[in-house]
Design an enzyme around this catalytic site. Structure first.
Site, PDB file in Angstrom:
ATOM      1  N   SER A 174       4.599   5.011  -5.187  1.00 49.80           N
ATOM      2  CA  SER A 174       5.048   3.750  -4.592  1.00 49.80           C
ATOM      3  C   SER A 174       5.771   2.912  -5.632  1.00 49.80           C
ATOM      4  O   SER A 174       5.468   2.988  -6.834  1.00 49.80           O
ATOM      5  CB  SER A 174       3.806   2.993  -4.109  1.00 49.80           C
ATOM      6  OG  SER A 174       4.120   1.646  -3.845  1.00 49.80           O
ATOM      7  N   TYR A 198      -4.300  -1.099  -6.030  1.00 49.58           N
ATOM      8  CA  TYR A 198      -3.535  -0.098  -5.263  1.00 49.58           C
ATOM      9  C   TYR A 198      -2.445   0.525  -6.147  1.00 49.58           C
ATOM     10  O   TYR A 198      -2.347   1.754  -6.270  1.00 49.58           O
ATOM     11  CB  TYR A 198      -2.908  -0.733  -4.013  1.00 49.58           C
ATOM     12  CG  TYR A 198      -1.878   0.167  -3.366  1.00 49.58           C
ATOM     13  CD1 TYR A 198      -2.264   1.324  -2.686  1.00 49.58           C
ATOM     14  CD2 TYR A 198      -0.505  -0.102  -3.460  1.00 49.58           C
ATOM     15  CE1 TYR A 198      -1.314   2.177  -2.122  1.00 49.58           C
ATOM     16  CE2 TYR A 198       0.439   0.734  -2.896  1.00 49.58           C
ATOM     17  CZ  TYR A 198       0.033   1.877  -2.229  1.00 49.58           C
ATOM     18  OH  TYR A 198       0.977   2.712  -1.681  1.00 49.58           O
ATOM     19  N   LYS A 241      -1.872   4.476  -7.750  1.00 52.87           N
ATOM     20  CA  LYS A 241      -0.678   5.310  -7.593  1.00 52.87           C
ATOM     21  C   LYS A 241      -0.166   5.777  -8.958  1.00 52.87           C
ATOM     22  O   LYS A 241       0.258   6.916  -9.121  1.00 52.87           O
ATOM     23  CB  LYS A 241       0.412   4.536  -6.839  1.00 52.87           C
ATOM     24  CG  LYS A 241       0.094   4.344  -5.373  1.00 52.87           C
ATOM     25  CD  LYS A 241       0.117   5.688  -4.641  1.00 52.87           C
ATOM     26  CE  LYS A 241      -0.441   5.611  -3.248  1.00 52.87           C
ATOM     27  NZ  LYS A 241      -0.486   6.894  -2.563  1.00 52.87           N
TER      28      LYS A 241
END
Ligand SMILES: NC(=O)c1ccc[n+]([C@@H]2O[C@H](COP(=O)([O-])OP(=O)(O)OC[C@H]3O[C@@H](n4cnc5c(N)ncnc54)[C@H](O)[C@@H]3O)[C@@H](O)[C@H]2O)c1
Length: 327
Positions: free
Chosen positions: A117, A141, A145
């Protein structure tokens, strides 16, 4: 090749399944249906309901289906939730990936495509973000990633697994209303929700150092994202073992929040002026990809524009919220 597509019942995953099967690849979906929807999948694609945390199950599925490549999309993806539940995010996104990689390497799979991402970049202070721009994620988050990319890369180096980490920018749109995103986590559905409630869409801050003062992002159609997976899968299969790719998947074109709201008003026919509220903490002013490396390495380039994304997302929204349709 037979591809295991984890998270294949999700919003992006279902588009990847469709693109891969249309390109003539065999696909098997592995998904715990925590946010996925089985009905998104074509009848001929087998669905195994299970978690990527279940290594024994994964090992059996890889052997039973003769899997030779994996596209790993299964993950939790809400930035705000990850701040409140970091352990859950690390377990699902990092431990889940580690367990999957263990099964993958034991089964002799040769190619692995990982959903990363633009969140890995955090608050980049550059006009165009290249893959060399330093990574400094701003949320658990984004951290999961980035840690995921490291795990994938290290495994490839140690075992000869060919790998591609695809850093998607802001994914939007749908191939058809039945495949539309059902979550309200990013700008387009958030604006749709306000319009449906007959409320004004909100702009969080119009005092950024951008042309109209609102945040600028790079929106990419989910069908283009899915095609990038097909191109990455093909590139890995054609390469010698241990190929390693890290690629931005964006359009290389910035669109501001105000421009998006104007376009959404025009497409939906609502014509509702936005209200401006204070900035949200942690929102970078501008995040726009350089998509050159994906073009060079994969011969891939986005085909759809923002209008296509809004139109197809709106068709999906009206299907889920019939009261939103304007006469
Ligand atoms: N949507 C975006 O704008 C965006 C941007 C960048 C990256 N991504 C990444 O793309 C991937 C797909 O995102 P999406 O938007 O389709 O989300 P989604 O929630 O629609 O899809 C995720 C899928 O994974 C499944 N899943 C979750 N945890 C699982 C587990 N432990 N085991 C098996 N299956 C599990 C869910 O049921 C769902 O089908 C994610 O990895 C996400 O982080 C998304």
């Amino acid at each position: 090749m037979t591809w295991l597509i984890t998270g294949g019942a999700g919003y992006i995953g279902a588009h990847v399944v469709r693109a891969m099967t249309e390109a003539g690849e065999r696909a098997v979906v592995y998904d715990d249906l925590s946010t996925g929807i089985a009905a998104r999948l074509p009848a001929e694609v087998p669905l195994v309901v299970g978690s990527v945390l279940d290594g024994e199950r994964l090992a059996r599925v890889l052997v039973d289906h003769g899997v030779t490549g994996v596209v790993h999309l299964a993950a939790k993806k809400q930035v705000g939730e990850s701040v409140d539940l970091p352990l859950h995010y690390y377990r699902e996104n990092v431990e889940g990936l580690r367990v999957l990689l263990e099964a993958v390497t034991a089964a002799g799979v040769t190619a692995f495509v990982f959903s990363s991402s633009a969140a890995v970049y955090g608050m980049p202070d550059v006009d165009l973000v290249t893959e060399e721009t330093p990574c400094a994620p701003m949320s658990p988050y984004g951290e999961t990633k980035l840690a995921g990319e490291w795990l994938v890369r290290a495994t490839g180096r140690a075992t000869g697994l060919s790998t591609a980490s695809l850093r998607y920018f802001n994914v939007a749109g749908a191939a058809g209303p039945e495949l539309a995103d059902t979550g309200v986590y990013n700008l387009i559905p958030m604006v749709f929700e306000k319009l449906t409630e007959n409320a004004a869409p909100r702009i969080f801050g119009d005092d950024y150092r951008t042309p109209d003062g609102t945040c600028v992002r790079d929106y990419i159609h989910v069908v283009d994202v899915a095609e990038a997976h097909v191109a990455a899968a093909r590139a890995l299969c054609a390469a010698a073992p241990g190929r390693e790719l890290t690629l931005n998947i964006g359009r290389g074109e910035g669109v501001s929040v105000r421009e998006m709201i104007d376009l959404i008003n025009a497409v939906t026919g609502y014509d509702r002026p936005p209200t401006v509220t204070p900035r949200r903490p942690g929102d970078p002013a501008r995040v726009v990809a350089s998509a050159d490396r994906a073009a060079t390495e994969l011969g891939w380039k986005a085909k759809y524009d923002v209008q296509d994304m809004i139109t197809t997302a709106w068709e999906g929204w009206v299907r889920q919220h019939p009261e939103a349709a304007r006469a």
